[in-house]
Design an enzyme around this catalytic site. Structure first.
Site, PDB file in Angstrom:
ATOM      1  N   HIS A 228       0.596   5.086   7.047  1.00 37.15           N
ATOM      2  CA  HIS A 228       1.235   5.562   5.825  1.00 37.15           C
ATOM      3  C   HIS A 228       1.704   7.010   5.928  1.00 37.15           C
ATOM      4  O   HIS A 228       1.019   7.836   6.530  1.00 37.15           O
ATOM      5  CB  HIS A 228       0.264   5.447   4.640  1.00 37.15           C
ATOM      6  CG  HIS A 228      -0.297   4.070   4.466  1.00 37.15           C
ATOM      7  ND1 HIS A 228      -1.494   3.695   5.009  1.00 37.15           N
ATOM      8  CD2 HIS A 228       0.201   2.991   3.816  1.00 37.15           C
ATOM      9  CE1 HIS A 228      -1.735   2.423   4.705  1.00 37.15           C
ATOM     10  NE2 HIS A 228      -0.716   1.975   3.995  1.00 37.15           N
TER      11      HIS A 228
ATOM     12  N   SER B  61       0.803  -1.224   0.000  1.00 38.84           N
ATOM     13  CA  SER B  61       0.000   0.000   0.000  1.00 38.84           C
ATOM     14  C   SER B  61       0.836   1.274   0.000  1.00 38.84           C
ATOM     15  O   SER B  61       0.307   2.345  -0.302  1.00 38.84           O
ATOM     16  CB  SER B  61      -0.925   0.022   1.216  1.00 38.84           C
ATOM     17  OG  SER B  61      -0.171  -0.057   2.409  1.00 38.84           O
TER      18      SER B  61
ATOM     19  N   ASP C 248      -2.035   8.684   7.874  1.00 31.33           N
ATOM     20  CA  ASP C 248      -2.972   7.852   8.616  1.00 31.33           C
ATOM     21  C   ASP C 248      -2.173   7.000   9.609  1.00 31.33           C
ATOM     22  O   ASP C 248      -0.968   7.214   9.766  1.00 31.33           O
ATOM     23  CB  ASP C 248      -3.840   7.022   7.651  1.00 31.33           C
ATOM     24  CG  ASP C 248      -3.061   5.979   6.847  1.00 31.33           C
ATOM     25  OD1 ASP C 248      -1.902   5.683   7.210  1.00 31.33           O
ATOM     26  OD2 ASP C 248      -3.600   5.449   5.871  1.00 31.33           O
TER      27      ASP C 248
END
Length: 374
Positions: A342, A42, A339
């Site tokens: 990340h 991600s 977040d």
């Protein structure tokens, strides 16, 4: 590094936003411009998970709020703007962002600008990220590149395709974090695994699999590689929050595992450079880069390296991931973390520029600009 957002998986309609409607090959005569082929998790996913029935998704607001090409709408990137891979491509003069492999537009000449195979929740091991149900492991990502490889032969001919991949393409690999966070260190679900497999055995398993995956790419004519090591996992807001640490502390075990893995990764890339003729495997020292950002955040213009800008729960907003109901900070460029897992675009920008022009402590044996020109 990814998440299970139990608050929005069922309730929020899936947004399949396609922002790559004008992808065309930028060519001069027979010359094809450089491109990126991006593999990983991600940290560099540009929207592949939008097309999977997965519990790991970033296609909901306010993700992408600072991504200019989509006018601030979510694209499937797990950050407020661009990923490190996006920024590197821009800075190296690539004409467009690498298009997600699963996008309907990943056909024809668009693939000559590069393809992104990364997937939120994906890891080196096929079992990694199973809590998200669907995700693309590295093995599957390499399988998908094999499809692209055959498409390139059809587009420009086998000889020109081979030359293009060997000379013009950079292969970026950012993977490994989930093999710890969402596999070996997963709360409750992985206790049995930790009892049956030592850290040394796990890391041996990871390195063996990654060796095979990188060698497969080499056999498909990849030559220029940049492989990121695993960052300081124990310092992300999620880990600080669930372990009830203060702002200056990090969780010891995840960082210890990352350092142990990173040492073995360095040896692996040295081995591959020596044994695969014509290859260039670069080690991107993300661990030290991000650690420096966290420790010296004020020097870089940030106000915090502990709290997530977008999230909820606990002292550092590190439990409930970013979504429409999340609390969001006012100054997104002042947070190292977007977040609980990340980095923000502001942090990604600093890391990317260091990888492009940094010294051998940051990226070795050469930097990305030098790799491009080899």
């Amino acid at each position: 590094m990814n998440y299970l957002n139990s608050t929005n998986v069922a309730a929020i309609p899936v947004i399949y936003l396609v922002v790559f409607l004008a992808f065309t090959c930028v060519c001069k005569g027979d010359e094809i411009s450089g491109s990126s082929f991006i593999f990983g998790d991600s940290l560099v996913d540009a929207g592949n998970n939008n097309y999977l029935s997965s519990l790991s998704k970033a296609d909901i607001k306010p993700n992408g709020i600072d991504f200019k090409l989509s006018n601030g709408n979510p694209t499937g990137r797990y950050t407020n703007g661009r990923t490190i891979a996006d920024i590197v491509g821009e800075e190296l003069g690539q004409p467009t962002y690498a298009i997600p492999f699963l996008s309907p537009n990943a056909t024809g000449k668009a693939i000559l600008n590069g393809v992104n195979y990364a997937s939120g929740g994906g890891g080196i091991l096929n079992e990694t990220g199973r809590i998200f149900v669907n995700r693309l492991s590295m093995d599957i990502q390499v399988d998908y590149f094999n499809i692209t490889r055959k498409q390139l032969d059809g587009l420009i001919g086998s000889s020109k395709a081979r030359e293009f991949l060997m000379k013009k393409a950079i292969f970026s690999v950012t993977v490994g974090s989930n093999d710890f966070l969402n596999n070996y260190l997963l709360p409750l679900l992985s206790i049995g695994e930790r009892l049956s497999e030592s850290p040394e055995a796990l890391i041996n398993h990871l390195i063996s699999n990654l060796r095979n995956q990188l060698t497969r790419l080499y056999k498909l004519d990849a030559r220029k590689f940049v492989v990121a090591n695993v960052g300081p996992l124990g310092c992300i807001p999620y880990q600080k929050t669930i372990n009830q640490l203060n702002a200056e502390q990090c969780v010891e075990l995840p960082n210890k595992l990352a350092i142990q893995y990173n040492g073995r990764l360095k040896d692996l890339l040295t081995e591959l450079n020596e044994n695969l003729p014509g290859s260039h495997f670069l080690l991107a020292n993300v661990y030290d880069l991000v650690s420096d950002l966290i420790v010296n955040y004020a020097k870089y213009g940030f106000k915090t390296a502990s709290a997530a800008c977008c999230g909820n729960g606990g002292q550092f907003s590190g439990i409930i991931p970013c979504g429409p109901q999340s609390t969001m900070c006012r100054e997104r460029s002042k947070h190292v973390f977007w977040d609980p897992y990340h980095p923000s675009e502001a942090a990604n920008l600093i890391v990317a520029k260091q990888l492009i022009d940094g010294n051998t402590k940051i990226i070795s044996p050469v930097n990305l600009r030098q790799l491009r020109d080899l």
